[in-house]
Write an enzyme that holds these catalytic residues in place. Sequence first.
Site, PDB file in Angstrom:
ATOM      1  N   ASN A 123      -3.573   7.044   0.042  1.00 46.24           N
ATOM      2  CA  ASN A 123      -3.468   6.429  -1.289  1.00 46.24           C
ATOM      3  C   ASN A 123      -3.468   4.909  -1.189  1.00 46.24           C
ATOM      4  O   ASN A 123      -2.489   4.261  -1.545  1.00 46.24           O
ATOM      5  CB  ASN A 123      -2.155   6.846  -1.982  1.00 46.24           C
ATOM      6  CG  ASN A 123      -1.928   8.336  -1.929  1.00 46.24           C
ATOM      7  OD1 ASN A 123      -2.505   9.090  -2.698  1.00 46.24           O
ATOM      8  ND2 ASN A 123      -1.092   8.770  -1.002  1.00 46.24           N
ATOM      9  N   PRO A 124      -4.553   4.330  -0.691  1.00 45.83           N
ATOM     10  CA  PRO A 124      -4.500   2.877  -0.406  1.00 45.83           C
ATOM     11  C   PRO A 124      -4.366   1.999  -1.643  1.00 45.83           C
ATOM     12  O   PRO A 124      -4.058   0.825  -1.511  1.00 45.83           O
ATOM     13  CB  PRO A 124      -5.828   2.613   0.313  1.00 45.83           C
ATOM     14  CG  PRO A 124      -6.719   3.738  -0.073  1.00 45.83           C
ATOM     15  CD  PRO A 124      -5.845   4.921  -0.325  1.00 45.83           C
ATOM     16  N   LYS A 125      -4.555   2.584  -2.822  1.00 44.92           N
ATOM     17  CA  LYS A 125      -4.441   1.756  -4.025  1.00 44.92           C
ATOM     18  C   LYS A 125      -3.236   2.132  -4.883  1.00 44.92           C
ATOM     19  O   LYS A 125      -3.240   1.952  -6.086  1.00 44.92           O
ATOM     20  CB  LYS A 125      -5.726   1.848  -4.856  1.00 44.92           C
ATOM     21  CG  LYS A 125      -6.891   1.186  -4.138  1.00 44.92           C
ATOM     22  CD  LYS A 125      -8.030   0.890  -5.073  1.00 44.92           C
ATOM     23  CE  LYS A 125      -9.087   0.073  -4.345  1.00 44.92           C
ATOM     24  NZ  LYS A 125     -10.299  -0.054  -5.155  1.00 44.92           N
ATOM     25  N   ASN A 126      -2.216   2.599  -4.233  1.00 46.41           N
ATOM     26  CA  ASN A 126      -1.022   3.029  -4.953  1.00 46.41           C
ATOM     27  C   ASN A 126       0.090   1.994  -4.718  1.00 46.41           C
ATOM     28  O   ASN A 126       0.282   1.512  -3.612  1.00 46.41           O
ATOM     29  CB  ASN A 126      -0.690   4.433  -4.409  1.00 46.41           C
ATOM     30  CG  ASN A 126       0.733   4.860  -4.623  1.00 46.41           C
ATOM     31  OD1 ASN A 126       1.672   4.197  -4.212  1.00 46.41           O
ATOM     32  ND2 ASN A 126       0.904   6.002  -5.248  1.00 46.41           N
TER      33      ASN A 126
ATOM     34  N   HIS B 285      -3.586  -4.536  -3.050  1.00 52.23           N
ATOM     35  CA  HIS B 285      -2.253  -4.174  -2.551  1.00 52.23           C
ATOM     36  C   HIS B 285      -2.104  -4.574  -1.092  1.00 52.23           C
ATOM     37  O   HIS B 285      -1.074  -5.091  -0.676  1.00 52.23           O
ATOM     38  CB  HIS B 285      -2.045  -2.660  -2.660  1.00 52.23           C
ATOM     39  CG  HIS B 285      -2.161  -2.148  -4.050  1.00 52.23           C
ATOM     40  ND1 HIS B 285      -1.147  -2.248  -4.961  1.00 52.23           N
ATOM     41  CD2 HIS B 285      -3.186  -1.546  -4.690  1.00 52.23           C
ATOM     42  CE1 HIS B 285      -1.531  -1.709  -6.109  1.00 52.23           C
ATOM     43  NE2 HIS B 285      -2.769  -1.288  -5.977  1.00 52.23           N
TER      44      HIS B 285
END
Lengths: 333, 448
Positions: free
Chosen positions: A124-127, A163
């Site tokens: 989930n690299p964009k969480n 992020h």
Amino acid sequence: MREAQIQLRVMCSNDDEYVSEEDVWVLYKDREEWADVTPLTQDDGPNAVVKIAYTDAFTDVYDYFRAVVASGEMSERALELTEDAINMNAANYTVWQYRRKILKHLGSDLKKELAFCREMIEMNPKNYQVWHHRRVIVDWLKDASKELRLTEMIFSQDAKNYHAWEYRQWVLRTFKLFDGELDYVDRLLEEDVRNNSAWNQRHFTITQTTGFTPDVIQREVHYVKKAIEKVVNNESPWSYLRGVVQHCDGRMGSVGDLENWCRQMYEGGQRSPYLLTFIIDLMEDKMEHEPDLRPSVLKHCLQICICLATEHDQIRQEYWRYIGRNLSHRFGA
Amino acid sequence: MAEEELWCNHVRQNKDKFRDEGVSTVSSIDQARVETSVEDKYSSYLDMKDMDGQEQPRLHRGRHIAYLKKGLTSLSDRFTSLDASRPWLVYWCVHALELLGVQLSKEEAAGVVEFLGKCQNPNGGFGGGPGQYSHLAPTYAAVNALVIIGTPQALQLINRSTLVEFLRSMRTEEGSFRMHEGGELDIRGVYCAVSVARLTNVATESLFANTVHWIMRCQSYEGGFSGAPGMEAHGGYTFCGLAALTLLHAHHLCHTPALLRWAANRQMKYEGGFQGRTNKLVDGCYSFWQGGLFPILHTLLAQEDVANLSTERWMFNQEALQEYLLLCCQHSRGGLIDKPGKASDFYHTCYTLSGMSVAQHFTSTARHRTLVTGPKDNELIPTHALYNVGVEAAVSATQYFNSLPVPIASSPASQTEAGDATDVQDTDKQTTTATKPSCTCDTTQVKT
Ligand SMILES: [Zn+2]
């Protein structure tokens, strides 16, 4: 349970109705070791809106999670439960926060936690939650030895992940790891000179280390001119150039012979809107400092605004018209 | 009828296409790919138009309304990843429906109010779902949704005295805001806190002391704002920064020319929509995050440079944006999207329509001018640029809350600081009864 968890992750990351073929997943309500806990259903009310059709496994895990939070249980099994809950929805900040409370309470092995967190980041690299969790754990551990490499791994897939950049900046600043950062930025710009995140990082790194001293300004102007000469119609270095010369004590055009450099490009037929915009900035600076030159410079300036509005940057017509009016108002007779 | 030529005709000339100058990189490859897909959309529309004449770009109202009504009721298990954002789902649907001129039925409205009541926590604020910790983002979404519904039950649902306690507990010493207990800290937190505090009239001087200075640390060298000091300028965060500064009456701290330049440059010359950051791709949702900056900037500039401002238009190409949204961002099965090839979702439906509304309605102190691309009934209702709820809803909610006293803080340190919140839109401001005149939260005190 390990295998079951991996299954479940596959299911979630595909966000499809993938059903595990091996029936290894056992609902919490059927687990003996949880028999002492009464699950707590979600109180959606009788007329719930935005009602999500949860899977049975999801409802089950979250019913037990709610029960655990309500009773305040902070045990190993509760920690494992939060892992299942996170696997099913990594954006549930309540679960992450409760997990941190448990980790603290149990004095858990934080290295293990970092490994779990890394897996979650990769999936989930964009969480927001995964990166924040990492930050808290690394802050508790006071060990950032693996952190720069982690972000680099993420950037190898998406060099503009916001992020990851925010996290990297925190690591650099908190643990004073700026050695080599400019080289890293160089490599990224070598790969993609249009990577605006890398240009921003360049600005950040200099601000946090040497600052924009006269020497640094010279060096950066030289660097950015090279980049622009490679690809002229690239907004990022032009913006960066403006960011650098802002730090000059004197006049904008005084550093790096920018005025001549721009004129040469212009005379060579270059009409990139970014070049034209920069020329207007230089002229504006000139009009500020040399009132005598205003009439002739203003005329030229307004001509460029018209060219931008009607030909080279038509989509920004309203903007260029406003800039033209504003300049004549300020520097006209 | 004789009409002006559509902006998208430019694709037939090929003049504004991206050129990579012989240096192909990830960014340039992605950009070229998107331009091709946008070109397909515009060209096939223009070809059809050539063949059968009159059809103007049309907003598929019916489809979008059906999509939103369905979403507001129930969602498939694919939405599990948004289980901690349910007030957002409510707001996205309710606001999009509002923009489309749809009033919820009594039952629907009651259902929304009741559900959001389940998300409100005893210690103040709203969580992402029933039983979840309070979080500033769902708090913002819930307050906005309730303001849009606007009934006494909806407005009275908000517990203002616990809300302000929650906001206070999220505040850091330097004036920024955490999203939730133990959570991350960024400029969204500031905007959500300021927005709900202003709307519901619970803002006090102490609650936002130094906040504007923290916001200003986020204006990057590019001119836009970032999520946190040092980061890259970004559309969503720029909206948060500028709207929060304006709501705190501290916009004079902002470097306006740099922001205006940055914002104007985010509109894509080929696609017509906005990108979120320099050298990134067009995305429908930035129609609002970037497009929404222009009404705010216009209001700010009117205070210092009114003579040079247009009295007709915002400083972006309003037609181009509408054409992008109408021709490239409508999904055939309802809902709107990021860019061609993507699936629709409620977030993009909400923010594309919000951006379309901004593009359709020019408002200055002197006049209101609508500029609707396509048939007349494409027109949406105007949205309030600072809160992103309908203007009427914002005005009546502000009137209602401004008639109530600002809750007195329970913590001793801030006991004397309650003041009246001044609304930027100059809607009827009523002085509160519970405060001494010397400690009202007026402009001069907030901006120091
Ligand atoms: Zn988007």
